[in-house]
Enzyme design. Sequence first.
Site, PDB file in Angstrom:
ATOM      1  N   HIS A 196      17.421  20.277 -49.187  1.00  0.00           N
ATOM      2  CA  HIS A 196      18.055  19.397 -50.171  1.00  0.00           C
ATOM      3  C   HIS A 196      19.448  19.031 -49.698  1.00  0.00           C
ATOM      4  CE1 HIS A 196      18.935  17.479 -53.925  1.00  0.00           C
ATOM      5  NE2 HIS A 196      17.921  18.004 -54.574  1.00  0.00           N
ATOM      6  N   HIS A 213      12.336  23.202 -59.368  1.00  0.00           N
ATOM      7  CA  HIS A 213      13.468  22.383 -58.927  1.00  0.00           C
ATOM      8  C   HIS A 213      14.380  22.027 -60.099  1.00  0.00           C
ATOM      9  CE1 HIS A 213      14.755  18.639 -56.333  1.00  0.00           C
ATOM     10  NE2 HIS A 213      15.774  19.365 -56.707  1.00  0.00           N
ATOM     11  N   GLU A 227      13.240  18.382 -61.636  1.00  0.00           N
ATOM     12  CA  GLU A 227      14.671  18.197 -61.334  1.00  0.00           C
ATOM     13  C   GLU A 227      15.428  17.660 -62.544  1.00  0.00           C
ATOM     14  OE1 GLU A 227      15.795  15.894 -57.850  1.00  0.00           O
ATOM     15  OE2 GLU A 227      17.711  16.914 -57.725  1.00  0.00           O
ATOM     16  N   ALA A 231      23.095  20.019 -56.911  1.00  0.00           N
ATOM     17  CA  ALA A 231      22.942  19.621 -55.503  1.00  0.00           C
ATOM     18  C   ALA A 231      24.049  18.684 -55.057  1.00  0.00           C
ATOM     19  CB  ALA A 231      21.579  18.975 -55.296  1.00  0.00           C
ATOM     20  N   SER A 232      24.351  17.688 -55.883  1.00  0.00           N
ATOM     21  CA  SER A 232      25.336  16.698 -55.439  1.00  0.00           C
ATOM     22  C   SER A 232      26.737  17.297 -55.382  1.00  0.00           C
ATOM     23  CB  SER A 232      25.328  15.481 -56.360  1.00  0.00           C
ATOM     24  OG  SER A 232      25.721  15.844 -57.678  1.00  0.00           O
TER      25      SER A 232
END
Lengths: 341, 341
Positions: B178, B6, B284, B72-73
Amino acid sequence: MIIDCHGHYTTAPPALAAWRDRQVAALDGARPGPVRADLRISDDELRETIEPNQLRLMDERGIDLTVFSPRASFMAHHVGGFGTSAAWAAICNELCHRVSALYPERFAPAAMLPQSPGVDPATCLPELTRCVEEYGAVALNLNPDPSGGHWTAPPLTDRSWYPIYEKMVEYDVPAMVHVSTSVNPAFHTTGAHYLNADTTVFMQLVQGDLFADFPTLRLIIPHGGGAVPYHWGRFRGLAMALGKPELEEHVLNNVFFDTCVYHQPGSNLLFDVIPARNILFASEMIGAVRSVDPRTGHPFDDTRRYAEAADLPEADWAAIREHNARAVYPRLDALLKGQGR
Amino acid sequence: MIIDCHGHYTTAPPALAAWRDRQVAALDGARPGPVRADLRISDDELRETIEPNQLRLMDERGIDLTVFSPRASFMAHHVGGFGTSAAWAAICNELCHRVSALYPERFAPAAMLPQSPGVDPATCLPELTRCVEEYGAVALNLNPDPSGGHWTAPPLTDRSWYPIYEKMVEYDVPAMVHVSTSVNPAFHTTGAHYLNADTTVFMQLVQGDLFADFPTLRLIIPHGGGAVPYHWGRFRGLAMALGKPELEEHVLNNVFFDTCVYHQPGSNLLFDVIPARNILFASEMIGAVRSVDPRTGHPFDDTRRYAEAADLPEADWAAIREHNARAVYPRLDALLKGQGR
């Protein structure tokens, strides 16, 4: 003694649901809705729903008193408008008051509020006042998402919520932050929406500075705090990134977690991570998980077993099962002292 | 070896964000948007963003390889329509591919999908295909809420998602579930929305029977599974109430949790509650929590420390840090074997 700070009237007589069904059916305006006097439930009917259920389990588990509020999933603030919620809250709160009056040493009432999506929270004050002053409510349930899973309300740190907090501070009553049923198909009510709300609100409180404005405000986050204790390091790190003090200083003078965690390792984590002064014993029975765990032979929601098996120092366990609740719910403490307890 | 399943390209060169800003600014149609060729980032620029950041930390922490996907964001599927997401995903995926090509023994690419709220997930298949076939993607990221916190998509068990699953099964690639940034003010992105999504999707899978239709489908739930391991008893009880088998049988042949839990007690709980075969090492980093825990003197996201301090049996730790990832990501295993690892 053992105080369970999280019980709902999940076993109310069927007449209550029938009244609600009529109320909801009348929302289209095609026929008149029921009035309050249409609901007739006798004291014996109340006893019949309490004694073989909550009271039986409380006796079996040695729980002395339960803070007792209307069924959370039935609050359903998303249904209708303010008038709908006002009539429904009045009826539900009266029933919890009556149960507490029938068993004054076993139940203390907590109020639901007549919240409605998009409606000013200040509209809840008359019902809040009535419940505290007339019914002896020791707490209230505050729904951070009256929309039922669409999350259209502003965070609990928004000033629109302040009228509620001002009244809570005036009465010195805490609120349990508790959503109701989810009408969003993405969210299972008790398996996702409840836990998400707990996590969401805790993070709202970390982001904001609500307790600078209300230093004596007290909020209980149920279901063991959602994901929070499990991710305590994440929340500490996020608080640092937001320039906030450590969580003990920033929120733990005002925020409390209940023990509604339904297995031993999760309960152990809660007791390990969260200071004992911030934990309140609770089971939320009869609630979301009613079955017996085939691996232990005991009900999932018999949370006293987990607490006792955690081998806490006696002072911590006494705080969790009784003393913290007396401090967080001063009106409950006064009630108990009035009973010589 | 240690595989971190991740990682996101959170440190991409500023030119990427500038391109995105131009794309978003052009959504009103008042001016033309950028085209793909407008983004020029040299290999040296990629190296400069990776070597002092992810690669440095991987070396410090002894992480051999990271499954590497776009930030991801920044996926932000709620922005614009399908065309917006398609152009953005193509660019972001290409960058992760290029990083992996520069450091083929240290990074393996995973793809973001060009999802868009209300748009048929099947529209993502060309990008998915391209990433697997041309870029060697070993996994993809699947967003259960392309709306960015409004949760307007159906549960992941809905048949509308099936085209994605069919392609995943065909390619034998797993998906990490996610979400992206939250535009709902109720939800802090990394402190609430991410964890809520993890919890929400797990419960969707408990409610449904997706793996009856796709017995070989594999989903990774990140951030330690949100609230799930902490509330494992609750989920077991809810599964019973829904008439489902025990969770091991019902979902744990297909669902895996990563180790992105940023403190020791939470990590211990994960290892205690979830079978080792269902846990994948991950950190992450560089991500949501980048600071050093003042109480330990170590970065919150240095999850290897927690795993090693948990004193797992060596076979379990070997499964968690390497062998499970090889089984869950067969294309990663093939890549490694092709490198003689």
